[in-house]
Design a protein around this motif. Structure first.
Motif, PDB file in Angstrom:
ATOM      1  N   GLY A   1       0.802  -1.226   0.000  1.00  0.00           N
ATOM      2  CA  GLY A   1       0.000   0.000   0.000  1.00  0.00           C
ATOM      3  C   GLY A   1       0.831   1.271   0.000  1.00  0.00           C
ATOM      4  N   CYS A   2       2.087   1.195   0.472  1.00  0.00           N
ATOM      5  CA  CYS A   2       2.941   2.391   0.478  1.00  0.00           C
ATOM      6  C   CYS A   2       3.236   2.832  -0.947  1.00  0.00           C
ATOM      7  N   GLU A   3       3.373   4.121  -1.147  1.00  0.00           N
ATOM      8  CA  GLU A   3       3.857   4.622  -2.424  1.00  0.00           C
ATOM      9  C   GLU A   3       5.284   4.112  -2.627  1.00  0.00           C
ATOM     10  N   ALA A   4       5.577   3.692  -3.858  1.00  0.00           N
ATOM     11  CA  ALA A   4       6.820   2.938  -4.087  1.00  0.00           C
ATOM     12  C   ALA A   4       8.021   3.852  -4.318  1.00  0.00           C
ATOM     13  N   ASP A   5       8.380   4.615  -3.291  1.00  0.00           N
ATOM     14  CA  ASP A   5       9.623   5.409  -3.300  1.00  0.00           C
ATOM     15  C   ASP A   5      10.684   4.577  -2.587  1.00  0.00           C
ATOM     16  N   PHE A   6      11.764   4.243  -3.276  1.00  0.00           N
ATOM     17  CA  PHE A   6      12.773   3.445  -2.584  1.00  0.00           C
ATOM     18  C   PHE A   6      14.175   3.758  -3.090  1.00  0.00           C
ATOM     19  N   VAL A   7      15.155   3.284  -2.328  1.00  0.00           N
ATOM     20  CA  VAL A   7      16.554   3.430  -2.742  1.00  0.00           C
ATOM     21  C   VAL A   7      17.156   2.049  -2.952  1.00  0.00           C
ATOM     22  N   VAL A   8      18.121   1.987  -3.852  1.00  0.00           N
ATOM     23  CA  VAL A   8      18.922   0.786  -4.045  1.00  0.00           C
ATOM     24  C   VAL A   8      20.321   1.102  -3.516  1.00  0.00           C
ATOM     25  N   LEU A   9      20.721   0.364  -2.476  1.00  0.00           N
ATOM     26  CA  LEU A   9      22.042   0.563  -1.877  1.00  0.00           C
ATOM     27  C   LEU A   9      23.018  -0.452  -2.465  1.00  0.00           C
ATOM     28  N   ASN A  10      24.212  -0.009  -2.762  1.00  0.00           N
ATOM     29  CA  ASN A  10      25.253  -0.910  -3.268  1.00  0.00           C
ATOM     30  C   ASN A  10      26.435  -0.943  -2.301  1.00  0.00           C
ATOM     31  N   PRO A  11      26.486  -1.968  -1.452  1.00  0.00           N
ATOM     32  CA  PRO A  11      27.581  -2.049  -0.470  1.00  0.00           C
ATOM     33  C   PRO A  11      28.962  -2.229  -1.108  1.00  0.00           C
ATOM     34  N   GLN A  12      28.990  -2.501  -2.415  1.00  0.00           N
ATOM     35  CA  GLN A  12      30.298  -2.573  -3.094  1.00  0.00           C
ATOM     36  C   GLN A  12      30.812  -1.174  -3.461  1.00  0.00           C
ATOM     37  N   ALA A  13      30.085  -0.145  -3.072  1.00  0.00           N
ATOM     38  CA  ALA A  13      30.420   1.218  -3.499  1.00  0.00           C
ATOM     39  C   ALA A  13      31.836   1.627  -3.082  1.00  0.00           C
ATOM     40  N   THR A  14      32.258   1.207  -1.909  1.00  0.00           N
ATOM     41  CA  THR A  14      33.648   1.488  -1.519  1.00  0.00           C
ATOM     42  C   THR A  14      34.259   0.193  -0.985  1.00  0.00           C
ATOM     43  N   LEU A  15      35.580   0.108  -1.053  1.00  0.00           N
ATOM     44  CA  LEU A  15      36.260  -1.102  -0.599  1.00  0.00           C
ATOM     45  C   LEU A  15      35.994  -1.347   0.878  1.00  0.00           C
ATOM     46  N   LEU A  16      36.013  -0.277   1.653  1.00  0.00           N
ATOM     47  CA  LEU A  16      35.845  -0.420   3.100  1.00  0.00           C
ATOM     48  C   LEU A  16      34.427  -0.881   3.444  1.00  0.00           C
ATOM     49  N   ILE A  17      33.411  -0.309   2.786  1.00  0.00           N
ATOM     50  CA  ILE A  17      32.035  -0.735   3.073  1.00  0.00           C
ATOM     51  C   ILE A  17      31.854  -2.205   2.667  1.00  0.00           C
ATOM     52  N   ALA A  18      32.428  -2.580   1.538  1.00  0.00           N
ATOM     53  CA  ALA A  18      32.309  -3.974   1.090  1.00  0.00           C
ATOM     54  C   ALA A  18      32.920  -4.926   2.122  1.00  0.00           C
ATOM     55  N   ARG A  19      34.127  -4.601   2.606  1.00  0.00           N
ATOM     56  CA  ARG A  19      34.795  -5.444   3.612  1.00  0.00           C
ATOM     57  C   ARG A  19      33.976  -5.524   4.888  1.00  0.00           C
ATOM     58  N   LYS A  20      33.556  -4.357   5.353  1.00  0.00           N
ATOM     59  CA  LYS A  20      32.911  -4.271   6.672  1.00  0.00           C
ATOM     60  C   LYS A  20      31.533  -4.957   6.647  1.00  0.00           C
ATOM     61  N   THR A  21      30.742  -4.698   5.606  1.00  0.00           N
ATOM     62  CA  THR A  21      29.395  -5.298   5.581  1.00  0.00           C
ATOM     63  C   THR A  21      29.481  -6.812   5.407  1.00  0.00           C
ATOM     64  N   ALA A  22      30.528  -7.300   4.724  1.00  0.00           N
ATOM     65  CA  ALA A  22      30.667  -8.749   4.546  1.00  0.00           C
ATOM     66  C   ALA A  22      30.902  -9.438   5.885  1.00  0.00           C
ATOM     67  N   GLN A  23      31.400  -8.699   6.877  1.00  0.00           N
ATOM     68  CA  GLN A  23      31.688  -9.292   8.187  1.00  0.00           C
ATOM     69  C   GLN A  23      30.519  -9.190   9.162  1.00  0.00           C
ATOM     70  N   ALA A  24      29.454  -8.487   8.761  1.00  0.00           N
ATOM     71  CA  ALA A  24      28.338  -8.272   9.704  1.00  0.00           C
ATOM     72  C   ALA A  24      27.687  -9.604  10.054  1.00  0.00           C
ATOM     73  N   ARG A  25      27.443  -9.819  11.344  1.00  0.00           N
ATOM     74  CA  ARG A  25      26.886 -11.107  11.787  1.00  0.00           C
ATOM     75  C   ARG A  25      25.380 -11.056  11.968  1.00  0.00           C
ATOM     76  N   ASN A  26      24.824  -9.848  11.959  1.00  0.00           N
ATOM     77  CA  ASN A  26      23.370  -9.725  12.129  1.00  0.00           C
ATOM     78  C   ASN A  26      22.917  -8.391  11.530  1.00  0.00           C
ATOM     79  N   LEU A  27      21.626  -8.143  11.551  1.00  0.00           N
ATOM     80  CA  LEU A  27      21.081  -6.949  10.901  1.00  0.00           C
ATOM     81  C   LEU A  27      21.600  -5.661  11.543  1.00  0.00           C
ATOM     82  N   GLU A  28      21.657  -5.614  12.880  1.00  0.00           N
ATOM     83  CA  GLU A  28      22.119  -4.387  13.538  1.00  0.00           C
ATOM     84  C   GLU A  28      23.569  -4.062  13.137  1.00  0.00           C
ATOM     85  N   GLU A  29      24.408  -5.087  13.056  1.00  0.00           N
ATOM     86  CA  GLU A  29      25.795  -4.845  12.640  1.00  0.00           C
ATOM     87  C   GLU A  29      25.857  -4.365  11.192  1.00  0.00           C
ATOM     88  N   LEU A  30      25.022  -4.943  10.342  1.00  0.00           N
ATOM     89  CA  LEU A  30      24.992  -4.518   8.936  1.00  0.00           C
ATOM     90  C   LEU A  30      24.564  -3.047   8.826  1.00  0.00           C
TER      91      LEU A  30
END
Ligand code: GUN
Ligand code: FE
Length: 430
Positions: free
Chosen positions: A378-407
């Motif tokens: 029912g929500c209006e379909a405004d959304f973002v697409v996030l790309n965790p590969q955008a930077t080397l550091l974000i890619a490394r760090k998000t790959a190590q996240a063990r749960n949603l809060e860490e991600l």
């Protein structure tokens, strides 16, 4: 869309599917809405069978779809005021902000800034904003026109400021109210646009202008109201001088019909218990602006007290007192500020709560729950697409996240405009 998917339950809890599905289809009004959201496994077979040959599936491997961000308070004419140093709010207004805002008397200039502003919001993943214009009516026209072109859900209004302001930004009491009403009639409810009655703050509006604003707010009960309150100690002392009969700064607005649902006050730092109770009782919302409050040394929003009083609140950039268009910067600043009133050694606000404050929570505070800021059916379909590969550091760090809060925390701490691969605004068919 098939991708990882973030959304929120009604109680604010974050919901996340690693292999998610977001189905979008025109609603009864022709606007693209969320038809279904959840796990690919659970939903895809039936949805694809229903949609038959019409179904188009976009695969977004490694990406995260999340609700478009909602900025509860921002000044589009201060896009070029960002990073102007001053010893506090009042010098900053006098030395940088008012002189700059006076340029918006030129409609062509306003149009150029409005276009840049809207592009910058979208580049940063902000799909809905409640924004100040300047006192010049054409400045509001310019922003409405730009938002309309992109079909954004955006709320703005001409600033009311008929005293204690220099030539070039000061308006005239009676004409300012006539202009406000004309703008409401021209823009409020046109597609996804909304009008906000916008007294700048109590010190720069006369008694007659504040009362007139309150009368318009009663007559047009579904328009928004936006202003500033209790940001800075010098400002508060000035309000006490100007309104000696008011119990508090907030009470100045309450006594003039300017607190109700869809009223949004930026900052709300130096409130007391009675003010907070009044915010709750009137369903008035606070726009928490941590980068601005840190930059202008205004103080710290007290989340513990706000929660105890059950106040409505959400996050805001407050550009140009605020220092960034990026919701990631704002959420991180809120994490720093969120220790106020808590055990200062301990953790601050949960990452999912920070994210909620800038999406579904902000939408709820604006009276737009279930409309924007979330990806539930029912929500209006405004959304973002996030790309965790955008930077080397974000890619490394998000790959190590063990749960949603860490991600989510990795994204909040390390994210910026590079993380936003796409901002999608719900379009209207036909
Ligand atoms: N109070 C009145 N005007 C303003 C403004 O433009 N920015 C901020 N941060 N506070 C204000
Ligand atoms: Fe502001």
């Amino acid at each position: 869309y098939r991708s990882a998917l973030l959304r929120f339950a009604d109680d604010g809890q974050a919901l996340y599917e690693e292999d998610g599905l977001l189905a979008v289809a025109p609603g009864p009004d022709g606007r693209e809405r969320v038809l279904a959201a959840g796990s690919w496994q659970a939903l895809s077979a039936q949805l694809l069978a229903q949609a038959g040959a019409d179904a188009v599936v976009e695969q977004l491997p490694g990406r995260i779809i999340a609700p478009g961000f909602v900025d509860m308070h921002i000044h589009y004419p201060q896009t070029d005021v960002i990073g102007s140093p001053a010893s506090g709010l009042l010098p900053w207004l006098n030395d940088y902000t008012f002189p700059h805002e006076s340029r918006f008397v030129d409609a062509a200039y306003a149009a150029e800034v409005a276009q840049f502003f809207v592009d910058e919001l979208l580049r940063n993943g902000v799909t809905t904003a409640l924004t100040f214009a300047t006192s010049h009516p054409a400045s509001a026209d310019a922003l409405f026109a730009q938002a309309h072109k992109r079909q954004m859900r955006l709320i703005t209004g001409k600033v009311l400021q008929d005293r204690h302001s220099p030539d070039g930004v000061r308006d005239e009491t009676e004409q300012s109210l006539v202009d406000t009403e004309a703008l409401i009639r021209r823009w409020h409810g046109v597609d996804r646009l909304g009008y906000a009655i916008t007294p700048r703050f109590a010190p720069t509006s006369s008694e007659a202008q504040l009362r007139g604003a309150g009368e318009l707010a009663a007559r047009y009960s579904d328009v928004w109201i936006q202003s500033h309150v209790a940001e800075n100690l010098d400002e508060i002392a000035w309000v006490r001088e100007l309104f000696p009969d008011s119990r508090s700064y907030l009470q100045v607005y309450a006594d003039r019909g300017l607190m109700r649902e869809r009223a949004v006050y930026a900052h709300c730092i130096h409130l007391d218990a009675r003010d907070r109770a009044l915010m709750h009782e009137t369903r008035t919302a606070a726009a928490v602006s941590p980068t601005s409050n840190l930059f202008l040394a205004s103080g710290f929003f007290d989340y513990a007290q706000a929660d105890a009083a059950q106040m409505l609140y959400g996050l805001a950039s407050d550009v140009g007192g605020g220092t960034s268009f990026s919701p990631f910067r704002t959420m991180l600043a809120a994490y720093f500020v969120g220790r106020e009133g808590r055990d200062k050694q301990g953790l601050s606000l949960a990452p999912s709560h920070l994210w909620w404050q800038h999406t579904a929570g902000a939408a709820q505070a604006l009276g737009l729950a279930g409309v924007v800021g979330n990806l539930q059916p029912g929500c209006e379909a405004d959304f973002v697409v996030l790309n965790p590969q955008a930077t080397l550091l974000i890619a490394r760090k998000t790959a190590q996240a063990r749960n949603l809060e860490e991600l989510l925390f990795s994204l909040i701490v390390l994210g910026d405009d590079r993380l936003i691969e796409r901002s999608r605004i719900a379009q209207k068919q036909g």
